[in-house]
Design an enzyme around this catalytic site. Structure first.
Site, PDB file in Angstrom:
ATOM      1  N   THR A   1       0.824  -1.213   0.000  1.00  0.00           N
ATOM      2  CA  THR A   1       0.000   0.000   0.000  1.00  0.00           C
ATOM      3  C   THR A   1       0.858   1.263   0.000  1.00  0.00           C
ATOM      4  OG1 THR A   1      -0.179  -0.340   2.377  1.00  0.00           O
ATOM      5  CG2 THR A   1      -2.062  -0.983   1.027  1.00  0.00           C
TER       6      THR A   1
ATOM      7  N   ASP B   1       7.182  -6.487   8.115  1.00  0.00           N
ATOM      8  CA  ASP B   1       6.424  -5.229   8.034  1.00  0.00           C
ATOM      9  C   ASP B   1       7.343  -4.051   7.772  1.00  0.00           C
ATOM     10  OD1 ASP B   1       4.293  -3.458   8.070  1.00  0.00           O
ATOM     11  OD2 ASP B   1       4.300  -3.248  10.253  1.00  0.00           O
TER      12      ASP B   1
ATOM     13  N   CYS C   1      -5.442  -2.705  18.849  1.00  0.00           N
ATOM     14  CA  CYS C   1      -6.024  -1.450  19.356  1.00  0.00           C
ATOM     15  C   CYS C   1      -5.866  -1.304  20.866  1.00  0.00           C
ATOM     16  CB  CYS C   1      -7.511  -1.366  19.015  1.00  0.00           C
ATOM     17  SG  CYS C   1      -7.844  -1.132  17.250  1.00  0.00           S
TER      18      CYS C   1
HETATM   19 CA    CA Z   1       2.682  -2.075   7.283  1.00  0.00          CA
END
Ligand code: CA
Length: 711
Positions: free
Chosen positions: A262, A326, A635
């Site tokens: 993304t 990541d 969260c």
């Molecule tokens: Ca990421």
């Protein structure tokens, strides 16, 4: 006498009315000028007194030529005005200033316009982002900024709309959906203006997202081109030759989850080459094994360049092949002319999550050099010719089956917090994190209908209730402001910081570097030596980047204050390391000689753990721990320890009642606050296991607290 009083009062009212009318006329005149519109040429010229685009100039250098506030005068810098914001979540935006008006976005993608000299509010716009969106926003309800062009203000919203507002009034001119669905995609980045178009990407590579960059007509909102960063289902054919080539670097059924890549932050337009350079996010899921993902996985964790007119592929450079950590390459890309080995090179400078400063040729993407700016263990070396990393075999945790403590970790050595490049010093100022992260491949992992799609076992790596381990992890997790000599690829100076997740950076021709931090200070250093010259207590952690502008020759420095973002919501006990790890959301504006003060901060609430009696078997608690780690921890925090923004469930009254928790977790009772129903993945007995785990954790930490207190 009464009559006289009345007469005086009414004439005073008339006077106020006249002043207000004059102010409206003045504002109207400004509006008319604004309506005529900011041009691309003006943005490219980046006048010293304004700040017209996210990174100030098209090279995104965030270097201001203003010198009124400088190393000699900065001691007189004081608060000129401040504005309290009507949200209490992470503030990541850089304000823009044009024709005396300051435009800024806040959490929940709201936009505000102020008189930049006085702070008088001019208008405010709320896109009313549904609060449920929070459940698929990895990293808080943040927004990093607006774009200005042709009498309009552009904002991209958390729920994936691209909206054009009239700069004069804040009224909506047009609004389009900029993401394929509102289940997996979010937008937090700032749009950029390129040749009459608005360019923006999206976030979501921790969910089910296929990354892309798109350009929209600034007048109508019509999409003009799209560049996908990862190939789709091969059965359907590929959109371009670039994607057909990329497909050869994938295996398995990656497209069923989207593939990731993304484009959630970095977008840099280079007028000289007519290229748009942008950064791409991680491949998904993080763990390659479950979807049979093999190979380099282009164009994830890369810098990609496309033709600004057509969106056609020009070149790519992959910083992290076969990403499983990541390691988004979304950190801001800065373009400048730098003299390297006696030769002027037009280069892109990038300091992504993976911990190296990369220098690339803008026109060709040719790799020039890379050096680590923090401790790195996932790669043992970078090939000096190709720029390809030698991956440490132990870092391939899904192959070894063993835990891997990676440096840097998933937060990255440097994330979205903007860097700054000073033309005066030749230094790149990097807000760096020194924060490792443990990875364990999840056994038998499958994608789920809701929540993070990472394929790692977050329960296995959750922070234990052990003082020694916790204090050790805290001590090893720090930050630094690093001044990096780009031409020589070496550190010039650094300021060590107690906590990671400090603010973005501004440098100026006044030999200054400004940065807010997690300790709750807004600080100015000398740009050449890193000497601390000035500091202002902000009462809250600052993560956004400062900017500067001038009105009638008077220089102002502005910054959004307000702790938050992914580190607060997910990092558990480590999120609270910064002294000001709490949110008070404000816009702060400074000028020389001002002496404004902030109201005293509320005293921090002292939270005492008061858990209900324990229940559940060891197996039930372990089952709850696994579910919590997969569906709740992103969260509510690692090991059920929340940051400042989301509820800390160890303290929740709901963990004392099976029914109350079920109504929220399965019934979706609090969906309007962002807590959606998890009934698509959890049963009533699952919810009860999560409750048993939360009670267990609260009891553990209460015992730990009393142990620490009696030491
Ligand atoms: Ca990421």
């Amino acid at each position: 006498m009464n009559g006289m009083m009345r007469g005086k009062a009414s004439s005073a009212r008339r006077l106020v009315g006249v002043i207000a009318a004059l102010a409206l006329v003045a504002a109207g005149a400004g509006a008319a000028l604004a309506a005529r519109g900011l041009t691309g040429a003006q943005i490219a010229a980046s006048p010293a007194h304004e700040w017209l685009s996210y990174g100030r100039d098209y090279g995104e250098q965030r270097f201001s030529p203003l010198t009124g506030v400088n190393a000699d005068t900065v001691g007189q810098l004081g608060l000129a005005w401040h504005a309290d914001l009507d949200t209490a979540r992470g503030q990541e935006a850089t304000p823009l200033v044009h024709k005396g008006v300051l435009y800024v976005s806040t959490a929940w993608s709201m936009v505000k316009a102020y008189d930049a000299a006085t702070g008088a509010p001019l208008w405010a716009y709320d896109p009313h982002v549904p609060r449920e969106t929070l459940a698929r926003a990895c990293c808080d309800a943040v927004n990093r900024g607006v774009a200005l062009y042709g009498g309009k203000v552009f904002v991209a919203t958390l729920d994936g709309r691209l909206i054009a507002l009239k700069a004069s009034t804040g009224a909506v001119a047009w609004s389009v959906r900029a993401v394929p669905n509102t289940r997996d995609y979010t937008i937090t980045g700032a749009p950029r203006i390129v040749k009459g178009r608005v360019v923006i990407g999206e976030g979501g590579a921790e969910y089910r997202a296929r990354g892309y960059l798109a350009a929209y007509d600034a007048q109508t909102g019509k999409r003009v081109w799209t560049f996908y960063t990862v190939p789709g289902n091969p059965q359907r054919g590929f959109e371009s030759r670039a994607l057909a080539a990329a497909a050869k670097t994938w295996a398995g059924n990656w497209w069923t989850l989207g593939g990731g890549g993304t484009v959630w932050d970095a977008i840099t337009y280079d007028p000289r080459t007519n290229l748009i350079l942008f950064g791409t996010g991680n491949a998904e899921p993080w763990n390659p094994a479950p979807m049979g993902r093999k190979g380099d996985n282009l164009y994830t964790s890369s810098i990609v360049a496309v033709n600004a007119d057509t969106g056609a592929y020009a070149w790519h450079f992959q910083e992290t092949p076969e990403d499983r950590w990541d390691f988004d390459s979304n950190a801001q890309i800065t373009v400048a002319d730098v003299v390297i080995d006696g030769q002027t090179r037009h280069v892109a400078m990038h300091a992504p999550k993976n911990g190296h400063v990369y220098v690339l040729d803008v026109k060709t993407g040719q790799f020039l050099s890379a050096r680590p700016f923090v401790p790195v263990n996932w790669a043992s070396a970078i090939d000096p010719v190709s720029g390809r990393p030698a991956i440490n075999p132990a870092a391939r945790y899904e192959r070894t089956g063993k835990p891997w403590l990676s440096a840097p970790g998933a937060i990255g050595a440097h994330s979205w917090q903007p860097q700054s490049y000073s033309q005066a010093t030749g230094y790149l100022y990097i807000p760096a994190n020194i924060a490792a992260f443990p990875y364990v491949a999840a056994a038998g992992w499958k994608p789920s209908a809701i929540g993070f799609q990472t394929g790692v076992d977050a329960a296995a790596t959750a922070m234990p209730a052990n003082v020694v381990v916790r204090e050790g992890a805290k001590a090893a997790t720090t930050g630094a402001l690093i001044a990096w000599d780009v031409a020589h690829q070496r550190q010039a100076w650094r300021v060590d910081q107690p906590s990671p997740w400090n603010g973005g950076v501004l440098s100026t021709a006044g030999n200054l570097v400004f940065q807010g931090n997690a300790e709750g200070n807004f600080v100015a250093y000398s740009a050449d030596q890193g000497k601390l010259l000035w500091s202002f207590p902000t009462q809250t952690g600052v993560i956004a980047a400062p900017m500067t502008y001038a009105i009638k020759g008077q220089q102002y420095v502005a910054v959004l204050a307000g702790w938050g973002g992914v580190w607060d919501v997910a990092a558990g006990v480590l999120a609270k390391k910064g002294a000001a790890a709490r949110n008070i959301s404000r816009l702060l504006v400074f000028r020389l000689g001002a002496d404004g003060r902030l109201p005293p901060p509320p005293s921090p609430a002292r939270m005492v753990l008061d858990p209900p009696p324990p229940f559940g078997t060891v197996q039930q608690i372990a089952h709850g721990a696994g579910l919590y780690a997969r569906y709740c921890s992103a969260c509510h925090g690692d090991a059920a320890i929340a940051g400042d923004l989301n509820p800390d469930l160890r303290h929740s009254g709901m963990i004392g009642s099976a029914q109350a928790l079920r109504l929220v977790v399965l019934g979706g009772q609090l969906h309007q606050l962002g807590m959606v129903s998890f009934k698509s993945v959890l049963t009533a007995s699952d919810a009860e296991a999560v409750r048993a785990y939360l009670v267990h954790r609260a009891i553990e930490d209460k015992a730990l607290e009393s142990k620490v207190a009696t030491r």
